[in-house]
Scaffold this motif. Structure first.
Motif, PDB file in Angstrom:
ATOM      1  N   ALA A  29      30.881 -33.411 145.698  1.00 45.28           N
ATOM      2  CA  ALA A  29      30.466 -32.290 146.549  1.00 45.28           C
ATOM      3  C   ALA A  29      29.335 -32.700 147.483  1.00 45.28           C
ATOM      4  O   ALA A  29      28.437 -33.451 147.105  1.00 45.28           O
ATOM      5  N   SER A  30      29.408 -32.170 148.688  1.00 42.39           N
ATOM      6  CA  SER A  30      28.322 -32.365 149.654  1.00 42.39           C
ATOM      7  C   SER A  30      27.225 -31.344 149.372  1.00 42.39           C
ATOM      8  O   SER A  30      27.488 -30.294 148.790  1.00 42.39           O
ATOM      9  N   PRO A  31      26.002 -31.629 149.798  1.00 47.07           N
ATOM     10  CA  PRO A  31      24.948 -30.615 149.670  1.00 47.07           C
ATOM     11  C   PRO A  31      25.377 -29.336 150.395  1.00 47.07           C
ATOM     12  O   PRO A  31      26.015 -29.401 151.449  1.00 47.07           O
ATOM     13  N   GLN A  32      25.050 -28.190 149.829  1.00 50.35           N
ATOM     14  CA  GLN A  32      25.477 -26.919 150.400  1.00 50.35           C
ATOM     15  C   GLN A  32      24.487 -26.395 151.432  1.00 50.35           C
ATOM     16  O   GLN A  32      23.281 -26.522 151.269  1.00 50.35           O
ATOM     17  N   THR A  33      25.022 -25.769 152.469  1.00 52.09           N
ATOM     18  CA  THR A  33      24.198 -25.168 153.507  1.00 52.09           C
ATOM     19  C   THR A  33      23.802 -23.752 153.096  1.00 52.09           C
ATOM     20  O   THR A  33      24.411 -23.146 152.199  1.00 52.09           O
ATOM     21  N   ASN A  34      22.818 -23.223 153.783  1.00 50.25           N
ATOM     22  CA  ASN A  34      22.401 -21.846 153.539  1.00 50.25           C
ATOM     23  C   ASN A  34      23.562 -20.889 153.822  1.00 50.25           C
ATOM     24  O   ASN A  34      23.785 -19.929 153.072  1.00 50.25           O
ATOM     25  N   PHE A  35      24.317 -21.151 154.894  1.00 50.85           N
ATOM     26  CA  PHE A  35      25.484 -20.320 155.206  1.00 50.85           C
ATOM     27  C   PHE A  35      26.450 -20.286 154.031  1.00 50.85           C
ATOM     28  O   PHE A  35      26.923 -19.222 153.622  1.00 50.85           O
ATOM     29  N   HIS A  36      26.760 -21.458 153.500  1.00 52.11           N
ATOM     30  CA  HIS A  36      27.712 -21.555 152.393  1.00 52.11           C
ATOM     31  C   HIS A  36      27.228 -20.746 151.195  1.00 52.11           C
ATOM     32  O   HIS A  36      27.976 -19.937 150.635  1.00 52.11           O
ATOM     33  N   CYS A  37      25.983 -20.936 150.806  1.00 47.09           N
ATOM     34  CA  CYS A  37      25.433 -20.234 149.645  1.00 47.09           C
ATOM     35  C   CYS A  37      25.411 -18.726 149.858  1.00 47.09           C
ATOM     36  O   CYS A  37      25.761 -17.959 148.955  1.00 47.09           O
ATOM     37  N   THR A  38      25.036 -18.289 151.049  1.00 47.85           N
ATOM     38  CA  THR A  38      24.990 -16.861 151.348  1.00 47.85           C
ATOM     39  C   THR A  38      26.387 -16.255 151.330  1.00 47.85           C
ATOM     40  O   THR A  38      26.602 -15.174 150.764  1.00 47.85           O
ATOM     41  N   ALA A  39      27.350 -16.939 151.930  1.00 50.54           N
ATOM     42  CA  ALA A  39      28.731 -16.439 151.941  1.00 50.54           C
ATOM     43  C   ALA A  39      29.278 -16.316 150.524  1.00 50.54           C
ATOM     44  O   ALA A  39      29.896 -15.305 150.172  1.00 50.54           O
ATOM     45  N   VAL A  40      29.045 -17.317 149.690  1.00 47.66           N
ATOM     46  CA  VAL A  40      29.527 -17.270 148.308  1.00 47.66           C
ATOM     47  C   VAL A  40      28.844 -16.129 147.555  1.00 47.66           C
ATOM     48  O   VAL A  40      29.505 -15.376 146.823  1.00 47.66           O
ATOM     49  N   ASP A  41      27.535 -15.962 147.730  1.00 51.21           N
ATOM     50  CA  ASP A  41      26.823 -14.871 147.064  1.00 51.21           C
ATOM     51  C   ASP A  41      27.383 -13.508 147.460  1.00 51.21           C
ATOM     52  O   ASP A  41      27.581 -12.629 146.612  1.00 51.21           O
ATOM     53  N   LEU A  42      27.644 -13.312 148.758  1.00 47.81           N
ATOM     54  CA  LEU A  42      28.198 -12.045 149.226  1.00 47.81           C
ATOM     55  C   LEU A  42      29.595 -11.797 148.646  1.00 47.81           C
ATOM     56  O   LEU A  42      29.918 -10.677 148.227  1.00 47.81           O
ATOM     57  N   LEU A  43      30.419 -12.822 148.633  1.00 47.83           N
ATOM     58  CA  LEU A  43      31.760 -12.689 148.053  1.00 47.83           C
ATOM     59  C   LEU A  43      31.686 -12.355 146.567  1.00 47.83           C
ATOM     60  O   LEU A  43      32.396 -11.463 146.082  1.00 47.83           O
ATOM     61  N   MET A  44      30.836 -13.062 145.848  1.00 46.69           N
ATOM     62  CA  MET A  44      30.684 -12.813 144.408  1.00 46.69           C
ATOM     63  C   MET A  44      30.240 -11.366 144.159  1.00 46.69           C
ATOM     64  O   MET A  44      30.803 -10.671 143.307  1.00 46.69           O
ATOM     65  N   SER A  45      29.251 -10.922 144.882  1.00 44.07           N
ATOM     66  CA  SER A  45      28.725  -9.574 144.708  1.00 44.07           C
ATOM     67  C   SER A  45      29.791  -8.523 145.000  1.00 44.07           C
ATOM     68  O   SER A  45      30.004  -7.596 144.211  1.00 44.07           O
ATOM     69  N   GLY A  46      30.456  -8.670 146.128  1.00 42.83           N
ATOM     70  CA  GLY A  46      31.483  -7.701 146.498  1.00 42.83           C
ATOM     71  C   GLY A  46      32.639  -7.663 145.519  1.00 42.83           C
ATOM     72  O   GLY A  46      33.100  -6.591 145.124  1.00 42.83           O
ATOM     73  N   LEU A  47      33.114  -8.818 145.112  1.00 43.26           N
ATOM     74  CA  LEU A  47      34.244  -8.862 144.177  1.00 43.26           C
ATOM     75  C   LEU A  47      33.857  -8.336 142.795  1.00 43.26           C
ATOM     76  O   LEU A  47      34.630  -7.631 142.154  1.00 43.26           O
ATOM     77  N   ARG A  48      32.670  -8.651 142.327  1.00 41.40           N
ATOM     78  CA  ARG A  48      32.251  -8.178 140.997  1.00 41.40           C
ATOM     79  C   ARG A  48      32.114  -6.663 140.950  1.00 41.40           C
ATOM     80  O   ARG A  48      32.392  -6.057 139.926  1.00 41.40           O
ATOM     81  N   THR A  49      31.679  -6.052 142.037  1.00 43.69           N
ATOM     82  CA  THR A  49      31.495  -4.601 142.022  1.00 43.69           C
ATOM     83  C   THR A  49      32.796  -3.840 142.237  1.00 43.69           C
ATOM     84  O   THR A  49      32.861  -2.648 141.949  1.00 43.69           O
ATOM     85  N   SER A  50      33.839  -4.507 142.718  1.00 43.20           N
ATOM     86  CA  SER A  50      35.083  -3.799 143.029  1.00 43.20           C
ATOM     87  C   SER A  50      36.289  -4.244 142.203  1.00 43.20           C
ATOM     88  O   SER A  50      37.371  -3.712 142.388  1.00 43.20           O
ATOM     89  N   ARG A  51      36.118  -5.167 141.295  1.00 45.49           N
ATOM     90  CA  ARG A  51      37.265  -5.711 140.561  1.00 45.49           C
ATOM     91  C   ARG A  51      37.715  -4.785 139.437  1.00 45.49           C
ATOM     92  O   ARG A  51      36.908  -4.120 138.803  1.00 45.49           O
TER      93      ARG A  51
END
Length: 127
Positions: A29-51
């Motif tokens: 894996a390459s080092p992660q960018t702030n964009f990548h981490c933020t996008a993953v966090d948003l996806l995780m949050s949204g999916l966990r609250t609606s699954r």
């Protein structure tokens, strides 16, 4: 030798975190960018609250696609019955309903071509 197998992925000593296996080759894996981490966090949050209760949401877990492929989607939607405990290190492709890759420059080719094809071959949707 035909390259590495998923068994090697879990038993080779001192592999870097988030190492994937694609076509028998280890991919680091390459080092992660702030964009990548933020996008993953948003996806995780949204999916966990609606699954629905029969699904779980996972981040950066190896998905065993076949003997020579163990990918690590950024986010996965998994059948809840496939979650066996805190020490679990992987899921079988058949238990993953959706694999999400956040595309960055360093991973664009793999995330847009190689992985979607492999996910589809294993019966997994990708986003």
């Amino acid at each position: 030798m035909d390259g590495y197998t998923v068994d090697d992925l879990f038993t080779l000593p001192d592999l870097p975190r988030h190492t994937e296996l694609i076509d028998g080759s280890l991919v680091f894996a390459s080092p992660q960018t702030n964009f990548h981490c933020t996008a993953v966090d948003l996806l995780m949050s949204g999916l966990r609250t609606s699954r629905p209760a029969e699904f779980k949401i996972s981040r950066d877990m190896t998905v065993i696609l076949d003997r020579r492929n163990g990918s690590e989607p950024d986010v996965s939607v998994i059948r809840a019955a496939a979650v066996t405990g805190r020490d679990q290190m992987s899921f079988q492709g058949r238990d993953v309903l959706l694999a999400i890759e956040v595309v960055t420059r360093a991973s664009a080719s793999r995330d847009r071509t190689t992985k979607p094809w492999k996910y589809a071959a294993a019966g997994i949707d990708e986003l």
